[in-house]
Write a protein that holds these residues in place. Structure first.
Motif, short mmCIF file in Angstrom:
data_model
loop_
_atom_site.label_atom_id
_atom_site.label_comp_id
_atom_site.label_asym_id
_atom_site.label_seq_id
_atom_site.Cartn_x
_atom_site.Cartn_y
_atom_site.Cartn_z
N TRP A 42 1.12 -1.29 0.17
CA TRP A 42 -0.20 -0.05 -0.05
C TRP A 42 1.06 1.44 -0.11
N ARG A 43 1.03 2.20 -1.26
CA ARG A 43 1.56 3.25 -1.56
C ARG A 43 1.09 4.09 -1.64
N HIS A 44 2.10 5.76 -1.12
CA HIS A 44 0.74 6.68 -1.68
C HIS A 44 1.98 7.78 -2.60
N ALA A 45 1.61 8.40 -3.51
CA ALA A 45 1.65 8.36 -4.19
C ALA A 45 2.82 8.72 -4.92
N SER A 46 2.85 9.89 -4.16
CA SER A 46 4.66 10.84 -3.30
C SER A 46 5.07 9.98 -3.03
N HIS A 47 6.46 10.17 -3.30
CA HIS A 47 7.85 9.92 -1.89
C HIS A 47 7.21 11.05 -1.08
N ASP A 48 7.62 10.74 0.67
CA ASP A 48 8.07 12.31 1.34
C ASP A 48 8.46 10.85 2.26
N SER A 49 9.82 11.90 2.52
CA SER A 49 11.27 10.66 3.05
C SER A 49 11.02 10.83 5.08
N ALA A 50 9.97 11.84 4.87
CA ALA A 50 9.42 11.79 6.45
C ALA A 50 8.59 10.71 6.74
N ARG A 51 7.71 10.35 6.37
CA ARG A 51 6.40 9.11 5.33
C ARG A 51 6.84 8.11 6.27
#
Length: 320
Positions: A42-51
């Motif tokens: 399950w991944r979000h569309a954009s990368h976020d190094s804090a996620r």
């Protein structure tokens, strides 16, 4: 110690309601020995190094699909999530179970390690957390990349030492899992659990580990070549959740495994069914969607903040 005596934790993210269930994206990932493991992301569309990204370790011979709704819940609440099956189970089952080399230690040192590696290359720079059910908590201490784990939530996590089983169920469980299961495994070449309704079909090496009556993991058949240094290398914030009517996850069983995580900050939360207005929960029900409003927020809060939220049900087991 009661939770009312605890200091208030730092504020965590607001829990979001769970919409219609969204299945994960299937993947295949090779372990270091070339065995192909299957799972879902399950991944979000954009990368976020804090996620953070959460890896979910299953219980022995429980398919990763059992955790899909919980994975979706974490995703809705801001995490990327990986679920997977150990070799021999579910999405990672070969054409034939006979002759499959697979042990508890393989599930940790090879399969869980492969997921830690996958998390690092699929979600570069993101914090890595783990949620682990039953033996999955032991697997969490076996990966060579364990030092990357930031936070760890375990549920009923232990490695099946028979004397730790709840006294009221001990002799029945001893006969079922330590006598009948290995005998059927000798007959079939693997444990035909699915046709019996006793979990999934299970590799013979896993059965040998489970049924060996020793209090030390490193004295199990596949643990004899292991050094417990991998557990000590994990420095995660650990929340061990145990349920009082879980015949596997008794306080001695949970504490026995926690003792291996010598360099982690550990919190053991003991919950009785009546604490959440239920009559029973047991070993497997925590991850069912019926507990989204009562039990899932406990894990969510820990993953978000490394603390228990005020008003969390249950009591803290004193650290020895």
């Amino acid at each position: 110690m009661n939770l009312q005596d605890m200091p208030s934790p730092a504020p965590s993210h607001i829990e979001l309601p769970l919409p219609a269930f969204a299945p994960g994206e299937p993947f295949k990932e090779p372990a270091a020995d070339g065995f192909i493991l299957g799972g879902f992301t399950w991944r979000h569309a954009s990368h976020d190094s804090a996620r953070p990204v959460v890896i979910i370790n299953a219980a022995t011979s429980v398919r990763c699909r059992h955790y899909a709704r919980f994975a979706d819940y974490l995703h809705v609440n801001g995490f990327d999530v990986i679920t997977y099956d150990y070799r021999g189970i579910g999405e990672s089952r070969p054409a034939s179970m006979k002759g499959l080399r697979a042990s508890w230690s393989d599930w940790g040192t090879l399969d869980f390690e492969a997921m830690l590696k996958r998390a690092q290359h699929e979600f570069p720079g993101q914090p890595i957390d783990v949620v682990a059910h039953s033996f999955g908590g032991c697997a969490a201490g076996l990966g060579a990349s364990g030092p990357v784990i930031r936070r760890l939530v375990t549920v009923g996590a232990q490695f099946a030492y028979w004397r730790d089983y709840a006294p009221a169920h001990r002799w029945r469980m001893l006969g079922k899992w330590h006598l009948v299961m290995p005998l059927l495994t000798m007959l079939y070449g693997y444990f035909p659990g699915k046709r019996l309704g006793w979990l999934e079909d299970t590799p013979a090496g896993v059965v040998r580990d489970w049924s060996t009556p020793t209090a030390r993991y490193e004295k199990r058949p596949s643990g004899r070549d292991l050094h417990v240094k991998t557990f000590a290398a994990v420095k995660a914030q650990v929340l061990a959740i145990s349920i009082s009517d879980d015949p596997y996850g008794t306080i001695p069983a949970i504490e026995r495994l926690l003792g291996y995580f010598t360099h982690s900050r550990k919190t053991h939360l003991r919950i009785a069914p009546e604490d959440i207005d239920q009559t029973d929960v047991g070993h497997f029900a925590f991850f069912r969607s019926a507990y989204q409003a009562t039990l899932w927020p406990i894990a969510l809060s820990w993953l978000q903040s490394g603390e228990l939220a005020p008003g969390t049900p249950g009591r803290l087991v004193p650290r020895s």
